[in-house]
Structure formats: structure tokens, C-alpha cells
Design a protein around this motif. Structure first.
Motif, PDB file in Angstrom:
ATOM      1  N   PHE A  67       0.847  -1.191   0.000  1.00 49.77           N
ATOM      2  CA  PHE A  67       0.000   0.000   0.000  1.00 49.77           C
ATOM      3  C   PHE A  67       0.885   1.246   0.000  1.00 49.77           C
ATOM      4  O   PHE A  67       1.713   1.429   0.900  1.00 49.77           O
ATOM      5  N   VAL A  68       0.722   2.106  -1.017  1.00 47.00           N
ATOM      6  CA  VAL A  68       1.484   3.346  -1.139  1.00 47.00           C
ATOM      7  C   VAL A  68       0.502   4.515  -1.195  1.00 47.00           C
ATOM      8  O   VAL A  68      -0.377   4.559  -2.069  1.00 47.00           O
ATOM      9  N   ASP A  69       0.635   5.441  -0.243  1.00 47.38           N
ATOM     10  CA  ASP A  69      -0.257   6.620  -0.192  1.00 47.38           C
ATOM     11  C   ASP A  69      -1.724   6.186  -0.297  1.00 47.38           C
ATOM     12  O   ASP A  69      -2.522   6.823  -1.004  1.00 47.38           O
ATOM     13  N   SER A  70      -2.080   5.131   0.379  1.00 51.55           N
ATOM     14  CA  SER A  70      -3.437   4.575   0.328  1.00 51.55           C
ATOM     15  C   SER A  70      -3.989   4.463   1.743  1.00 51.55           C
ATOM     16  O   SER A  70      -3.230   4.275   2.708  1.00 51.55           O
ATOM     17  N   HIS A  71      -5.321   4.566   1.859  1.00 53.85           N
ATOM     18  CA  HIS A  71      -5.956   4.542   3.171  1.00 53.85           C
ATOM     19  C   HIS A  71      -7.255   3.736   3.105  1.00 53.85           C
ATOM     20  O   HIS A  71      -7.969   3.754   2.093  1.00 53.85           O
ATOM     21  N   ASN A  72      -7.528   3.035   4.194  1.00 53.95           N
ATOM     22  CA  ASN A  72      -8.789   2.289   4.328  1.00 53.95           C
ATOM     23  C   ASN A  72      -8.972   1.264   3.196  1.00 53.95           C
ATOM     24  O   ASN A  72     -10.048   1.154   2.613  1.00 53.95           O
ATOM     25  N   ILE A  73      -7.913   0.527   2.907  1.00 50.29           N
ATOM     26  CA  ILE A  73      -7.946  -0.495   1.863  1.00 50.29           C
ATOM     27  C   ILE A  73      -7.967  -1.883   2.516  1.00 50.29           C
ATOM     28  O   ILE A  73      -7.225  -2.137   3.468  1.00 50.29           O
ATOM     29  N   PHE A  74      -8.799  -2.761   2.009  1.00 47.09           N
ATOM     30  CA  PHE A  74      -8.686  -4.186   2.326  1.00 47.09           C
ATOM     31  C   PHE A  74      -8.381  -4.913   1.033  1.00 47.09           C
ATOM     32  O   PHE A  74      -9.102  -4.771   0.033  1.00 47.09           O
ATOM     33  N   ALA A  75      -7.297  -5.700   1.027  1.00 49.47           N
ATOM     34  CA  ALA A  75      -6.909  -6.438  -0.177  1.00 49.47           C
ATOM     35  C   ALA A  75      -6.620  -7.886   0.198  1.00 49.47           C
ATOM     36  O   ALA A  75      -5.996  -8.161   1.233  1.00 49.47           O
ATOM     37  N   GLN A  76      -7.075  -8.801  -0.635  1.00 44.07           N
ATOM     38  CA  GLN A  76      -6.788 -10.225  -0.447  1.00 44.07           C
ATOM     39  C   GLN A  76      -6.356 -10.798  -1.778  1.00 44.07           C
ATOM     40  O   GLN A  76      -7.037 -10.653  -2.793  1.00 44.07           O
ATOM     41  N   SER A  77      -5.214 -11.500  -1.768  1.00 45.81           N
ATOM     42  CA  SER A  77      -4.688 -12.091  -2.985  1.00 45.81           C
ATOM     43  C   SER A  77      -4.349 -13.546  -2.741  1.00 45.81           C
ATOM     44  O   SER A  77      -3.726 -13.884  -1.722  1.00 45.81           O
ATOM     45  N   GLU A  78      -4.733 -14.412  -3.651  1.00 47.16           N
ATOM     46  CA  GLU A  78      -4.394 -15.819  -3.551  1.00 47.16           C
ATOM     47  C   GLU A  78      -3.019 -16.114  -4.144  1.00 47.16           C
ATOM     48  O   GLU A  78      -2.320 -17.007  -3.672  1.00 47.16           O
ATOM     49  N   GLU A  79      -2.634 -15.392  -5.187  1.00 51.42           N
ATOM     50  CA  GLU A  79      -1.395 -15.720  -5.898  1.00 51.42           C
ATOM     51  C   GLU A  79      -0.522 -14.496  -6.169  1.00 51.42           C
ATOM     52  O   GLU A  79       0.656 -14.491  -5.878  1.00 51.42           O
ATOM     53  N   ARG A  80      -1.115 -13.450  -6.729  1.00 50.37           N
ATOM     54  CA  ARG A  80      -0.324 -12.322  -7.217  1.00 50.37           C
ATOM     55  C   ARG A  80      -0.147 -11.238  -6.158  1.00 50.37           C
ATOM     56  O   ARG A  80      -0.921 -11.135  -5.209  1.00 50.37           O
ATOM     57  N   LEU A  81       0.859 -10.411  -6.345  1.00 50.49           N
ATOM     58  CA  LEU A  81       1.050  -9.216  -5.542  1.00 50.49           C
ATOM     59  C   LEU A  81      -0.024  -8.186  -5.900  1.00 50.49           C
ATOM     60  O   LEU A  81      -0.274  -7.931  -7.080  1.00 50.49           O
ATOM     61  N   ILE A  82      -0.660  -7.600  -4.890  1.00 45.13           N
ATOM     62  CA  ILE A  82      -1.571  -6.476  -5.095  1.00 45.13           C
ATOM     63  C   ILE A  82      -0.879  -5.217  -4.593  1.00 45.13           C
ATOM     64  O   ILE A  82      -0.440  -5.160  -3.439  1.00 45.13           O
ATOM     65  N   ALA A  83      -0.790  -4.202  -5.438  1.00 49.66           N
ATOM     66  CA  ALA A  83      -0.198  -2.914  -5.061  1.00 49.66           C
ATOM     67  C   ALA A  83      -1.209  -1.816  -5.332  1.00 49.66           C
ATOM     68  O   ALA A  83      -1.832  -1.785  -6.396  1.00 49.66           O
ATOM     69  N   THR A  84      -1.387  -0.916  -4.345  1.00 43.84           N
ATOM     70  CA  THR A  84      -2.272   0.232  -4.536  1.00 43.84           C
ATOM     71  C   THR A  84      -1.449   1.506  -4.357  1.00 43.84           C
ATOM     72  O   THR A  84      -0.564   1.575  -3.499  1.00 43.84           O
ATOM     73  N   VAL A  85      -1.752   2.521  -5.160  1.00 43.78           N
ATOM     74  CA  VAL A  85      -1.047   3.805  -5.098  1.00 43.78           C
ATOM     75  C   VAL A  85      -2.076   4.927  -5.132  1.00 43.78           C
ATOM     76  O   VAL A  85      -2.845   5.044  -6.099  1.00 43.78           O
ATOM     77  N   GLY A  86      -2.125   5.707  -4.078  1.00 41.08           N
ATOM     78  CA  GLY A  86      -2.944   6.915  -4.065  1.00 41.08           C
ATOM     79  C   GLY A  86      -4.439   6.667  -4.133  1.00 41.08           C
ATOM     80  O   GLY A  86      -5.153   7.487  -4.721  1.00 41.08           O
ATOM     81  N   VAL A  87      -4.929   5.586  -3.563  1.00 43.43           N
ATOM     82  CA  VAL A  87      -6.370   5.327  -3.561  1.00 43.43           C
ATOM     83  C   VAL A  87      -6.843   5.103  -2.122  1.00 43.43           C
ATOM     84  O   VAL A  87      -6.073   4.714  -1.235  1.00 43.43           O
TER      85      VAL A  87
END
Length: 478
Positions: free
Chosen positions: A304-324
Motif C-alpha cells: 500500500f502506497v499513499d493509500s488509506h482504508n484499503i482491504f486487499a486479499q490475494s491468492e497468488e499475485r502481488l496487489i499494489a495500490t497507489v494513491g487510492v
């Protein structure tokens, strides 16, 4: 005698894409690696009296449920489990009254049934055990007991129970209330007289049968006829009872709340503060995860980069968030869900649309579990499909044939026993065999290790419904 009755039939459509028709919510694994169903088995075994658990579930989930029960037996507590298998879903009233008939006849009308949904989470086990003891006290007074969860906030996604005068150790019930708006829910919580309706119950088998006969005679008569046919076709010591479809289809699709509890004057509510959650949406799942400084929560590999109040779940791949901000992201092998938290309850609308389009993603994952093991679709295109197949030791696929496709099997690990037409042969690692279209064939694992193989399908039609089963040890032949 107290017998837990586990209801394991919910689809959990608000938890798509992880929960699907072929692998529904009770089989979802939480971060500790245990499924909700396994946690329910362990919780039930800890309070069962007499070493007996009853599971009411769809026939399609029987083998997966048995696997979860086997995991529960790893612990110190073991219980004998009887499965009551439904041919199709008919909500909780049908499952509960059929279970009550079974318990009343095979055990005792004074046996106490503890009804537990398989897809709920209870985090305070000692408090739960104490609540069960108190519920049994009320049940043995001849009452239908519902567990009322002490509300922690004005939740609009639950039904409520309004409590009346005390009936130690519980309270009488004045009324059941449907899911309220926020303002009404706030009033309920502030009053101190309202509890969340948990869907957990406790009553004597004889009591609930008498109440059905009085308040829902049509359901009682249907259940009586269904049970009479079932008992004449099932051995007395059987641990798997298949409900006949002919009578079961006569049941209305109705919950026990509507069918009975809202009509009876013999209801008690037991206030319970047991760390309960119905895990009914991704917002609820996210609350199980510790948040970082920006209130972001992740399962799997997440950044998580510059992100707030995120829930992320990944089974295989990397999840990246920017500014959301304010997002729920759930990534599986074949589907990605992105939804704001205030719309988490609407995920079920996606499932409705997928059903209308007859899209496989509403019912199947890329990895599909079968009684013999599992298969994973690795790649597919026009006229070909590649699968990874894993077969448990001693298990076998059905003897079958296909009209429209041929198959090439390559063994990766273990030993395969292959029936190919009139031939029977052993195929080891790095060896292969070819199955032409129209040829009867079977795959078996004669070894003690899992058999892993790659299947390459070729043909004009590659659907799973192009399977003609000739014989099957799991009872899947028509």
C-alpha cells in the motif's frame, strides 16, 4: 444428551469471488488456515454431550464436509458425525425439522438440539460454552431458545430480537424485527432490549416437533412423510442419510424464523456476548485483520502506497495500490473484485448477473474439488484445455467416456492405474497414455502418495457436462 446440528448450506454470495456455489462460504479458509466449517466442528465437539454431531448439508458438499471433519479429529475431541444430505436447498425450516425427526427416533425426544450455522465465527469459546449451558436450561423448560447477540453497533445488515421480561437465565421474546435502517438500529441498540438474531438455536427434539405440528402443520406433515420414506430405505446405523427428493421438494423454501419462531409464544432469547460474527461480507472479513497506520489491511502479498482504508486479499499475485482510498480488492485465479466498503453488501448482485449469463465463475473456481481430489484449469482455448489433476491415495475417478473430446494423460508424480477401453495399465512419473473420444476410461491412484498428472483435452466441445459416467464409487451415476 446435547447434539449439535450444523447447518452447512449457505452460498455466501456476498463473499464472491472466493465463495462460489461449488465451494461455498463454510469452506472458506481464514488467515489461520482453518475453514469456517472446521471451526464450527471444533466448537461443536467441545460442547457435544454423548459424542454425536449431526450435519445437514447438500449432497454435493458431503465429501468436502467429511474432509473438514477428518481435520477436526486431529484434536483431543472426537465425535461421531451423521450426515443428513439434502438433494437441493430448502432453507433452514426443512433441515431443522428433518433433523429433529431423526434425533427423536434414533436417540430421544428429550435430546437437546443445538443448531449452529457452519459459516459463523465465534471467538470467545469459554463464553460460548457457558451460553450453551444456559440455553440448555431454557430448552429443558420446554422453550425454543434463540441466541441473541449483544449488539456492538447499529448494524443494518442483521435482523433484531426485542426482548421482554426475564426468564432466568434468559428473557422472553416480544417480537422479531427485520433489518432496520440506521436511525432505527441506533434506537434499538440504545434501548438495551434488542439483540442481533444470530441464527443459532437450542431446543428439545420433541418440543420443536410439537411446535411445528401446532404452528406449521403443512411443514410437519411433509417432514413426517419424508422421514417415513427415509427411515425405510436407510440402515439404522448409517452415518449418511440421503433425503428423498420426491418428498423434499414439497417443502416450502422458508427459514425456521418465519415458519415457526415468529408464530410461537414459547420463545426465549439468551443474550450472548461470545465474539460472534456471521462473516457476511468482505467488510466483516476485513475486521479480522490487524490494520496498519493508514487503516489498510491485507491477506496475501499486498503493498500500500499513499493509500488509506484499503482491504486487499490475494491468492497468488502481488496487489499494489497507489494513491487510492476506501476500497475492497479481492483477487483470485480467475476473477477480480473491486468494490467500495459501503457497497460490500451488493456483491451478491454480481453473482445474480453471472447466473443470468450462465457464466462458470458464479459456481466454480479454476481449482475444483471432487470426492477423489481436485483439478485445476491451467489454460484453455479453442479446441483445447489443459488441467492439473490431483488424486488422493486410494481414490478413483468414475468409469466414464466423452463424446466430443480425447485426452492425453501425463503423470508428474506418483503412480496411476489406468483403465483404457479393454486395457488396464500402470503409468508412472514421466510416462503418458492417450484416451480417444468415445473410449471408456478410469483413473485410479493405487499408491500411498498423491497422484499428480497433467491432462490435455482436445476436441470440438470441452464442457464438464460431456461426461457419461458408467460406474462410480461415490454414487454420482444417474
Amino acid at each position: 444428551m446435547l447434539i449439535p446440528l450444523i447447518l452447512s448450506g449457505g452460498a455466501g454470495t456476498r463473499l464472491w469471488p472466493v465463495s462460489r456455489q461449488g465451494h461455498p462460504k463454510p469452506f472458506m479458509q481464514l488467515t489461520d488456515g482453518q475453514s469456517l466449517l472446521l471451526k464450527t466442528y471444533l466448537r461443536a465437539a467441545a460442547v457435544a454431550q454423548g459424542g454425536q454431531i449431526l450435519t445437514a448439508t447438500n449432497r454435493d458438499y458431503f465429501f468436502m464436509s467429511k474432509d473438514e471433519l477428518t481435520k477436526a479429529r486431529v484434536g483431543d475431541v472426537e465425535c461421531r458425525n451423521t450426515f443428513l444430505l439434502e438433494p437441493f436447498g430448502r432453507n433452514t425450516a426443512a433441515a431443522i425439522i428433518m433433523s429433529a425427526f431423526m434425533v427423536a427416533e434414533q436417540f430421544d425426544r428429550d435430546a437437546c438440539l443445538l443448531v449452529l450455522p457452519a459459516d459463523h465465527l465465534v471467538q470467545r469459546q469459554e463464553a460460548f460454552a457457558e451460553a450453551v449451558q444456559n440455553a440448555e436450561i431454557l430448552a429443558r423448560q420446554g422453550r425454543l431458545v434463540t441466541f441473541g447477540i449483544v449488539p456492538s453497533m447499529p448494524e443494518t445488515g442483521f435482523g433484531y430480537i426485542e426482548a421482554g421480561p426475564n426468564i432466568p437465565p434468559g428473557r422472553s421474546v416480544l417480537r422479531f424485527v427485520e433489518k432496520p435502517d440506521v436511525e432505527t438500529a441506533q434506537k434499538y441498540v440504545s434501548s438495551g432490549n434488542f439483540y442481533w438474531n444470530s441464527g443459532m438455536f437450542c431446543f428439545l427434539a420433541g418440543t420443536v416437533l410439537n411446535e411445528f405440528a401446532l404452528h406449521a402443520p403443512d411443514i410437519f406433515q411433509t417432514a413426517q412423510a419424508c422421514w417415513q420414506e427415509l427411515r425405510h430405505t436407510t440402515k439404522a446405523d448409517a452415518n449418511m442419510l440421503e433425503i428423498p427428493a420426491k418428498h423434499f421438494e414439497q417443502f416450502p423454501d422458508i427459514s425456521v424464523d418465519y415458519a415457526l419462531l415468529e408464530r410461537s409464544a414459547n420463545i426465549a432469547v439468551l443474550p450472548a456476548d461470545i465474539g460472534w460474527s456471521d462473516i457476511g461480507s468482505w467488510s466483516a472479513v476485513s475486521q479480522l485483520i490487524k490494520a496498519d497506520a493508514d487503516n489498510n489491511r491485507g491477506i496475501g502479498e499486498c503493498l500500500f502506497v499513499d493509500s488509506h482504508n484499503i482491504f486487499a486479499q490475494s491468492e497468488e499475485r502481488l496487489i499494489a495500490t497507489v494513491g487510492v482510498d476506501d476500497l475492497i480488492i479481492v483477487d483470485t485465479a480467475d476473477a477480480l473484485l473491486i468494490v467500495p466498503p459501503d457497497k460490500a453488501q451488493d456483491v451478491k448482485k454480481v453473482v445474480t448477473l453471472l447466473k443470468k449469463q450462465n457464466h462458470d465463475a458464479y459456481k466454480l473456481h479454476r481449482t475444483v474439488f471432487r470426492p477423489w481430489g481436485s483439478y485445476t484449469v491451467l489454460e484453455e482455448g479453442p479446441r483445447f484445455k489443459i488441467k492439473r489433476i490431483e488424486v488422493k491415495p486410494g481414490a478413483s475417478l468414475s468409469l466414464q467416456m466423452h463424446h466430443h473430446r480425447s485426452e492425453h494423460w501425463i503423470v508428474v508424480n506418483g503412480m496411476a492405474k489406468v483403465t483404457n477401453g479393454d486395457q488396464e495399465l500402470l503409468v508412472g512419473a514421466n510416462e503418458s497414455t492417450y484416451i480417444p473420444a468415445g473410449c471408456s476410461h478410469r483413473l485410479e491412484n493405487p499408491g500411498i502418495l498423491n497422484l499428480v498428472m497433467i491432462e490435455v483435452q482436445s476436441g470440438e466441445y470441452l464442457g464438464e457436462d460431456d461426461i457419461v459416467r458408467l460406474s462410480d464409487k461415490y454414487g454420482r451415476c444417474q
